[in-house]
Structures are given as C-alpha cells and as structure tokens.
Design a protein around this motif. Sequence first.
Motif, PDB file in Angstrom:
ATOM      1  N   ARG A  80      -7.100  -5.045   2.439  1.00 39.01           N
ATOM      2  CA  ARG A  80      -6.840  -5.168   0.916  1.00 39.01           C
ATOM      3  C   ARG A  80      -7.939  -6.518   0.275  1.00 39.01           C
ATOM      4  O   ARG A  80      -7.712  -6.499  -1.095  1.00 39.01           O
TER       5      ARG A  80
ATOM      6  N   ARG B 275      -2.431  -2.894  -6.238  1.00 37.54           N
ATOM      7  CA  ARG B 275      -2.468  -2.548  -4.891  1.00 37.54           C
ATOM      8  C   ARG B 275      -3.401  -3.769  -4.208  1.00 37.54           C
ATOM      9  O   ARG B 275      -3.625  -4.880  -3.150  1.00 37.54           O
TER      10      ARG B 275
ATOM     11  N   GLU C 254       1.013  -1.169  -0.065  1.00 38.82           N
ATOM     12  CA  GLU C 254       0.188   0.124   0.075  1.00 38.82           C
ATOM     13  C   GLU C 254       0.899   1.626   0.066  1.00 38.82           C
ATOM     14  O   GLU C 254       2.083   1.241   0.778  1.00 38.82           O
TER      15      GLU C 254
END
Length: 321
Positions: free
Chosen positions: A123, A101, A59
Amino acid sequence: MRLLTPALIAAAVLLSACGTTETPTTTPSESAGGPVKVTDSRGKAVELKAPAQRVVTLEWAETEVVASLGVMPVGVADAAGYKTWDATVPLAADVKDVGKRNEPSVDAIVALDPDVVIIAEGRDETLVGQLEKYVPVVVTKASDASRNLDRLREDVKIIAQTIGKSAEGDKLLSEMDTALADGKKAIEAKNAAGTPFLMADGWLEGSTVNIRPFGKGSLVSDTAEALGLKNAWTGEADAKWGLGATDVEGLTSITDPKTVLFYSASEDDVFTTGLAQNPVWQRLPFVVSKNVVKLEPGTWTFGGPKSVVTVAEQFVKAVTA
C-alpha cells in the motif's frame, strides 16, 4: 479482440483492494495474555507485550478478518467504503475512520493509541516506517496470484496470533474450507462441475466501459476453482492480484455458451448502464443465454474467509439453479 494498453492494466490493478510469508508459530503465552511474537509477511518478528486489543486496520480484508475474530478495530481506513463494499462483517458505530486506504493519516492512527497497526503489503512502503516510530506494525501479504487461498490462510493466522485469537482463526479457516467442500459437492450433484465462468468488474471512463476480468490466481478464481468451476478468462493478468484489463470487445474471446458471467458492482453498475444497449455486449454468449449474475452489494472480492464463503455461496447458487 482489442485489449487495453499495459498502462491501463497497471491502473486497473491499482484500483483493487488495492517477502516470503512465514507461517507464524503460536507462543504458549498467547492464550494467557502474555507477550506475543509474530512473524509477519516481511519475515519480520513483531513483538507485543500482550495480544493486541486496540487494533487499527488499513485494508478492508484485514478489517474484516479482525472483526471476524471477535475484536472490533478501534480505527480503520475508509470506513464508509468498507460499509459499502464489504458487508459480511459489520463495523461498530464507534469505529474511527483514519483516512483513505492509500493515504491514511498517521496522526489520526497514533491518536487512537493502538496496540498494533495491521497494514497490507504494497500500500505505502514509507508509511510502515513512519508508523513504526510510534506503534508496532504487522504487515500482511494481501494477495498472491500464485497461491491466493493459501496466502489468505497465512494472513489469517498472522492476524489471529497478533490479537490472541489463534483458535478462532483456525475455526474461521475450517468454516471456509467446509463451505468450499460442501459447495463443490453441490455442484457435482448437479453435474455442473467444469462450468466456465468469467468474473469481472468495471468502471466508466468517458464513454468507454473499462472491464477488469479476474484471471486465474485471483482470490475469486481460486475460490471458484476450489468449487470445481473453470475460469474462462485466459488473457493477461498481474502476478499479485490476478487481475486483467480489457473492454467489451475483448470479451468476444469468450465463446462457450455455458459461460456464466459474475460481476461486482456495489456502487455504479456499468454493466447495466454502460453496456445494455451495446451491440457487441448483446451478442456475447453469456448475455444471449442470460447467464449474467450480479453479486450481492457488499460482496468484497478481495476479502477474508467470510467473504470467500459469501462469494462461493453465490457461485454455487447460480450454477446449480
């Protein structure tokens, strides 16, 4: 006022940077290069044989923090995007890109033989388990709209301990706090405390400009409020990032002529190309009073302490000019 649907609000939030955090305890062996044990945002104790030197970050905020502390990551997610959106701490030319990402390559990460992978919470929950088969993983909180500046401090301390840079982490946070305190004094000296602000970014979908206001609790809002400013957006915002969603008509709820609009556009500037000729936009108070400020390209609004300082400096400059 016409707000977008809850589904679009959720979609807007997912476009962002997109467990209880325990304050890590520095181990005596850290400074000596011995074993490190750090408790990450999951409450999980992650043990390393030594402070991590070969680090992969997934990130941009975590990438920024690691590089800010003097350790250049060997691999990062979306290196090109980082260079566009977070210019506060440049990456070395030899840093490897390990994918998107939201979908990094496990193979590319493992091939770099990292000492640790640092990933933001939320995520990809399955990715953590996949990576932990090969390498220690430290998970950061990434955002918390109930306490974002304090959350950032905790994330920095976790990362700093992981790479053996706790003293540097404390200095980084001290520099951020000093910048916020100095900025607040500068604003007070100009009798600008309490100035209302609206922070937003946006994107074009067909012929419609979707606008994402940064509500109370977003990192930018916490930064601006620490400077003594007041967030003018009172619409709905999500609990993690503090972000909302609306369109240009939704901005008509902002009526104070003193309001300053700050917006982020490191790539397409929809506030210029998509709204300049819009009659609703033209009547908004901050447009009429020409209180519209585009943040400098490469200002990451979900970043680390250096990004917070960059945002704060631009806010202070705008309201004290």
